[in-house]
Design an enzyme around this catalytic site. Structure first.
Site, PDB file in Angstrom:
ATOM      1  N   SER A  11       0.858  -1.194   0.000  1.00 36.91           N
ATOM      2  CA  SER A  11       0.000   0.000   0.000  1.00 36.91           C
ATOM      3  C   SER A  11       0.889   1.239   0.000  1.00 36.91           C
ATOM      4  CB  SER A  11      -0.913  -0.013   1.227  1.00 36.91           C
ATOM      5  OG  SER A  11      -0.162  -0.231   2.402  1.00 36.91           O
ATOM      6  N   GLU A  13       1.096   5.598   0.882  1.00 38.27           N
ATOM      7  CA  GLU A  13       0.491   6.710   1.636  1.00 38.27           C
ATOM      8  C   GLU A  13       0.723   8.034   0.909  1.00 38.27           C
ATOM      9  OE1 GLU A  13       0.866   6.594   5.933  1.00 38.27           O
ATOM     10  OE2 GLU A  13       1.501   8.685   5.888  1.00 38.27           O
ATOM     11  N   ASP A 105      -1.261  13.750  16.335  1.00 42.25           N
ATOM     12  CA  ASP A 105      -0.315  14.507  17.159  1.00 42.25           C
ATOM     13  C   ASP A 105      -1.056  15.620  17.878  1.00 42.25           C
ATOM     14  OD1 ASP A 105       2.094  13.161  16.805  1.00 42.25           O
ATOM     15  OD2 ASP A 105       2.285  13.990  14.792  1.00 42.25           O
ATOM     16  N   PHE A 212      12.179  14.573  10.074  1.00 37.51           N
ATOM     17  CA  PHE A 212      11.023  13.693  10.358  1.00 37.51           C
ATOM     18  C   PHE A 212      11.354  12.736  11.486  1.00 37.51           C
ATOM     19  CE2 PHE A 212       9.373  13.600   5.704  1.00 37.51           C
ATOM     20  CZ  PHE A 212       8.457  14.588   5.974  1.00 37.51           C
ATOM     21  N   HIS A 262       4.009  -0.890   3.601  1.00 38.25           N
ATOM     22  CA  HIS A 262       3.244   0.346   3.421  1.00 38.25           C
ATOM     23  C   HIS A 262       4.264   1.455   3.147  1.00 38.25           C
ATOM     24  CE1 HIS A 262      -0.087   3.194   4.101  1.00 38.25           C
ATOM     25  NE2 HIS A 262       0.758   3.928   4.794  1.00 38.25           N
TER      26      HIS A 262
HETATM   27  P1  FAD Z   1      -2.109   6.263  20.601  1.00 38.52           P
HETATM   28  O1  FAD Z   1      -2.160   4.832  20.205  1.00 38.52           O
HETATM   29  O2  FAD Z   1      -3.265   6.834  21.325  1.00 38.52           O
HETATM   30  O3  FAD Z   1      -0.770   6.464  21.443  1.00 38.52           O
HETATM   31  C1  FAD Z   1      -0.238   7.754  21.702  1.00 38.52           C
HETATM   32  C2  FAD Z   1       0.625   7.737  22.948  1.00 38.52           C
HETATM   33  O4  FAD Z   1      -0.212   7.600  24.106  1.00 38.52           O
HETATM   34  C3  FAD Z   1       1.628   6.579  23.038  1.00 38.52           C
HETATM   35  O5  FAD Z   1       2.779   7.049  23.705  1.00 38.52           O
HETATM   36  C4  FAD Z   1       0.910   5.527  23.869  1.00 38.52           C
HETATM   37  O6  FAD Z   1       1.828   4.703  24.585  1.00 38.52           O
HETATM   38  C5  FAD Z   1       0.092   6.417  24.817  1.00 38.52           C
HETATM   39  N1  FAD Z   1      -1.199   5.822  25.162  1.00 38.52           N
HETATM   40  C6  FAD Z   1      -2.048   5.160  24.339  1.00 38.52           C
HETATM   41  N2  FAD Z   1      -3.170   4.807  25.015  1.00 38.52           N
HETATM   42  C7  FAD Z   1      -3.030   5.279  26.283  1.00 38.52           C
HETATM   43  C8  FAD Z   1      -3.844   5.238  27.424  1.00 38.52           C
HETATM   44  N3  FAD Z   1      -5.034   4.636  27.424  1.00 38.52           N
HETATM   45  N4  FAD Z   1      -3.380   5.847  28.558  1.00 38.52           N
HETATM   46  C9  FAD Z   1      -2.182   6.472  28.593  1.00 38.52           C
HETATM   47  N5  FAD Z   1      -1.353   6.520  27.510  1.00 38.52           N
HETATM   48  C10 FAD Z   1      -1.779   5.932  26.378  1.00 38.52           C
HETATM   49  N6  FAD Z   1      -0.633  11.746  12.491  1.00 38.52           N
HETATM   50  C11 FAD Z   1      -1.541  12.607  11.967  1.00 38.52           C
HETATM   51  O7  FAD Z   1      -1.748  13.692  12.549  1.00 38.52           O
HETATM   52  N7  FAD Z   1      -2.214  12.323  10.820  1.00 38.52           N
HETATM   53  C12 FAD Z   1      -2.026  11.168  10.144  1.00 38.52           C
HETATM   54  O8  FAD Z   1      -2.635  10.937   9.117  1.00 38.52           O
HETATM   55  C13 FAD Z   1      -1.084  10.222  10.679  1.00 38.52           C
HETATM   56  N8  FAD Z   1      -0.885   9.030  10.081  1.00 38.52           N
HETATM   57  C14 FAD Z   1      -0.053   8.098  10.673  1.00 38.52           C
HETATM   58  C15 FAD Z   1       0.062   6.823  10.092  1.00 38.52           C
HETATM   59  C16 FAD Z   1       0.884   5.863  10.671  1.00 38.52           C
HETATM   60  C17 FAD Z   1       0.984   4.496  10.037  1.00 38.52           C
HETATM   61  C18 FAD Z   1       1.624   6.167  11.856  1.00 38.52           C
HETATM   62  C19 FAD Z   1       2.540   5.143  12.467  1.00 38.52           C
HETATM   63  C20 FAD Z   1       1.504   7.429  12.439  1.00 38.52           C
HETATM   64  C21 FAD Z   1       0.661   8.404  11.864  1.00 38.52           C
HETATM   65  N9  FAD Z   1       0.483   9.661  12.435  1.00 38.52           N
HETATM   66  C22 FAD Z   1      -0.408  10.561  11.873  1.00 38.52           C
HETATM   67  C23 FAD Z   1       1.217  10.027  13.653  1.00 38.52           C
HETATM   68  C24 FAD Z   1       0.386   9.735  14.901  1.00 38.52           C
HETATM   69  O9  FAD Z   1      -0.788  10.495  14.884  1.00 38.52           O
HETATM   70  C25 FAD Z   1       1.236  10.111  16.105  1.00 38.52           C
HETATM   71  O10 FAD Z   1       2.299   9.208  16.261  1.00 38.52           O
HETATM   72  C26 FAD Z   1       0.463  10.315  17.396  1.00 38.52           C
HETATM   73  O11 FAD Z   1       1.326  11.009  18.292  1.00 38.52           O
HETATM   74  C27 FAD Z   1       0.002   9.040  18.070  1.00 38.52           C
HETATM   75  O12 FAD Z   1      -1.060   8.481  17.431  1.00 38.52           O
HETATM   76  P2  FAD Z   1      -1.532   6.976  17.817  1.00 38.52           P
HETATM   77  O13 FAD Z   1      -2.740   6.693  17.049  1.00 38.52           O
HETATM   78  O14 FAD Z   1      -0.397   6.057  17.688  1.00 38.52           O
HETATM   79  O15 FAD Z   1      -1.882   7.227  19.355  1.00 38.52           O
END
Ligand code: FAD
Length: 281
Positions: A11, A13, A105, A212, A262
């Site tokens: 895939s 991105e 983020d 990055f 990906h």
């Molecule tokens: P989470 O899974 O919620 O984790 C974030 C942090 O919080 C981690 O340190 C985790 O350990 C901690 N955490 C998780 N759950 C809990 C909980 N219940 N209690 C306490 N701590 C917790 N960013 C964008 O803005 N737009 C995008 O389109 C985008 N695409 C991405 C695609 C991929 C494949 C990846 C790997 C990253 C992408 N990102 C994107 C970046 C991503 O949004 C950031 O890394 C963000 O900081 C974390 O998102 P997450 O979904 O991993 O968060």
């Protein structure tokens, strides 16, 4: 991990372009990628890198109306439940069936509706409101998320996204294959059997790769960093070295049984197509 996966899901991105010229260029990029290896789907980032959410929706709409298989990214940190619900309905009406589901983020402004704190809550919400309509991909961090308190808690949080209903995960990019192998071993130990697809960042530009990587917590091994530094303005040698490094990484990953790759294309086809041509699948 075992043998080469001949049915690897590939895939790509994209990020949503900000100008008309960018849109035209993206369509050419998509066509060029499709001519070479027909990716299973194209994902479109959400509000990342300074783009707006509206432009994600516009890009997803444009691509899906052209019959292209699109997977929008959706992040929850600045969104209300109502906004997410409306977006899910819109995506359903466009025939979208896969999403990359994230927390996102935390914006510098600190803007947050406080309705979602982490990605597992968004996964649960999507399952509650749309059942099994969407295939849900979540993010995974073999080298740990930069905000994580400890490797253990980061993995526990990953598990909570799987428990909430994720069908697959895509990793942050990495160049240390051992980090991915260890992550997969941990998943197997915990009976997590969803596909965990490595995210691949082609190496084409030293300065942007360092920028990055500092932000997202991906480590550039010293032997790669030093060689890229040494090439400095010699773009041709840098690209050739970068292609060699990423092609080897991809081939090793596939040989070890990775379910797919990906590609973070940065809206460019050249480097991704060049890697694909070097793959032994
Ligand atoms: P989470 O899974 O919620 O984790 C974030 C942090 O919080 C981690 O340190 C985790 O350990 C901690 N955490 C998780 N759950 C809990 C909980 N219940 N209690 C306490 N701590 C917790 N960013 C964008 O803005 N737009 C995008 O389109 C985008 N695409 C991405 C695609 C991929 C494949 C990846 C790997 C990253 C992408 N990102 C994107 C970046 C991503 O949004 C950031 O890394 C963000 O900081 C974390 O998102 P997450 O979904 O991993 O968060």
């Amino acid at each position: 991990m075992s043998t080469t996966n001949s049915s690897a899901v590939l895939s790509c991105e994209f990020f949503p372009p900000r100008t008309e010229a960018g849109v035209e260029k993206l369509l050419v990029t998509q066509q060029t990628l499709n001519d070479v290896f027909q990716p299973a789907y194209y994902s479109v980032t959400f509000g990342a890198g300074g783009t707006t959410r509206e432009s994600t929706l516009e890009t997803v709409t444009l691509l899906s109306k052209k019959g292209i298989n699109v997977a929008p990214h959706i992040s929850c940190i600045g969104s209300s439940k109502q906004q997410i619900k409306e977006l899910l309905e819109l995506y359903k009406s466009l025939g979208i069936s896969r999403m990359v589901t994230l927390r996102g983020d935390i914006p510098e402004s600190g803007e947050s509706t406080k309705e979602f704190s982490h990605a597992n809550e968004l996964v649960s919400f999507i399952r509650e409101t749309t059942g099994n309509h969407f295939t849900i991909e979540v993010a995974a961090y073999p080298e740990y998320h930069p905000e994580s308190v400890s490797p253990q808690s980061d993995f526990e949080h990953f598990k909570s996204k799987v428990a909430a209903g994720a069908d697959g995960a895509i990793t942050q990019y990495f160049y240390n294959i051992d980090a991915y192998s260890r992550f997969i071993d941990n998943c197997q130990r915990e009976n997590i059997n969803i596909p965990i697809t490595p995210g691949i960042m082609p190496i084409t530009n030293y300065a942007s790769l360092i920028r990055f990587s500092d932000i997202c917590g991906a480590e550039i091994p010293r032997w790669i960093r030093k060689q890229l530094e040494a090439y400095a303005d010699d773009k041709e040698s840098l690209r050739s070295f970068g292609l060699d490094v990423t092609s080897n990484l991809c081939n090793q990953l596939l040989q070890q049984g990775a379910p797919g790759l990906h590609f973070y294309t940065l809206n460019q086809a050249g480097a991704t197509n060049a890697i694909w041509k070097n793959l032994s699948i």
